[in-house]
Design a protein around this motif. Structure first.
Motif, PDB file in Angstrom:
ATOM      1  N   GLY A  14      42.991  35.906  18.554  1.00  0.00           N
ATOM      2  CA  GLY A  14      42.204  36.801  19.402  1.00  0.00           C
ATOM      3  C   GLY A  14      42.228  36.380  20.856  1.00  0.00           C
ATOM      4  O   GLY A  14      42.307  37.213  21.759  1.00  0.00           O
ATOM      5  N   ALA A  18      43.649  38.446  24.034  1.00  0.00           N
ATOM      6  CA  ALA A  18      42.830  38.614  25.238  1.00  0.00           C
ATOM      7  C   ALA A  18      43.603  38.153  26.471  1.00  0.00           C
ATOM      8  O   ALA A  18      43.526  38.787  27.533  1.00  0.00           O
ATOM      9  CB  ALA A  18      41.522  37.828  25.100  1.00  0.00           C
ATOM     10  N   TRP A  33      38.231  41.600  23.712  1.00  0.00           N
ATOM     11  CA  TRP A  33      39.028  40.841  22.750  1.00  0.00           C
ATOM     12  C   TRP A  33      38.551  39.394  22.676  1.00  0.00           C
ATOM     13  O   TRP A  33      38.473  38.812  21.593  1.00  0.00           O
ATOM     14  CB  TRP A  33      40.514  40.878  23.129  1.00  0.00           C
ATOM     15  CG  TRP A  33      41.227  42.052  22.543  1.00  0.00           C
ATOM     16  CD1 TRP A  33      41.507  43.232  23.136  1.00  0.00           C
ATOM     17  CD2 TRP A  33      41.735  42.144  21.218  1.00  0.00           C
ATOM     18  NE1 TRP A  33      42.166  44.056  22.271  1.00  0.00           N
ATOM     19  CE2 TRP A  33      42.318  43.404  21.077  1.00  0.00           C
ATOM     20  CE3 TRP A  33      41.758  41.279  20.132  1.00  0.00           C
ATOM     21  CZ2 TRP A  33      42.916  43.824  19.906  1.00  0.00           C
ATOM     22  CZ3 TRP A  33      42.354  41.691  18.960  1.00  0.00           C
ATOM     23  CH2 TRP A  33      42.923  42.964  18.849  1.00  0.00           C
TER      24      TRP A  33
END
Length: 153
Positions: A14, A18, A33
């Motif tokens: 994640g 991001a 995110w």
């Protein structure tokens, strides 16, 4: 141990997504995110994964009992009957069909004088209505209906 590895891999993935979003100058999406990426690690470090597992197991047990246990179905029927009775009494009470204790004369009360009784039971004179407006008991809805009618809706 496996749970820790999976949660931190999810967090790292994640954060990587991001970072890619931030590189493309989509900072709002990158922030979202990043926030979502922190959830697995936070859940693991606070010890909420075993709790979620327990909740999932208990929910599955409850669902199985719901389907196969006749006592549960009897309870559902009782809850349904209760709900129907409550809704029905509320509906009948609003219609004014049920006499409330305040409307009933007391057993030992003195009888009312005929003139007072007639005056108390006499219907009120209807208020004069403005032309074009009707009172069908809807109150504010009549105003809304008139506005909609003016707009052709």
């Amino acid at each position: 141990m496996l749970t820790a590895a999976i949660t931190f891999l999810l967090t790292a993935g994640g954060v990587a997504v991001a970072g890619l979003r931030a590189r493309r100058r989509r900072f709002l999406s990158a922030t979202r995110w990043f926030a979502v990426a922190l959830l697995p690690a936070g859940l693991y470090l606070t010890g909420l994964f075993p709790l979620a597992s327990t909740i999932g197991r208990e929910f599955a047990d409850w669902a199985a009992k719901l389907v196969f246990d006749p006592r549960v179905w009897a309870g559902i029927v009782l809850l349904g009957v209760s709900a129907v009775l409550l809704v029905t009494t509320r509906w009948v009470g609003r219609r004014g069909a049920v006499e409330t204790p305040a409307e009933r004369p007391a057993a030992g009360a003195a009888p009312e004088r005929p003139a007072v009784a007639r005056a108390a039971k006499a219907p009120k004179a209807p208020e004069k209505q403005q032309p074009g407006k009707r009172d069908d008991g809807l109150g504010d809805f009549a105003d809304i209906e008139e506005i909609l009618r003016k707009r052709g809706i």
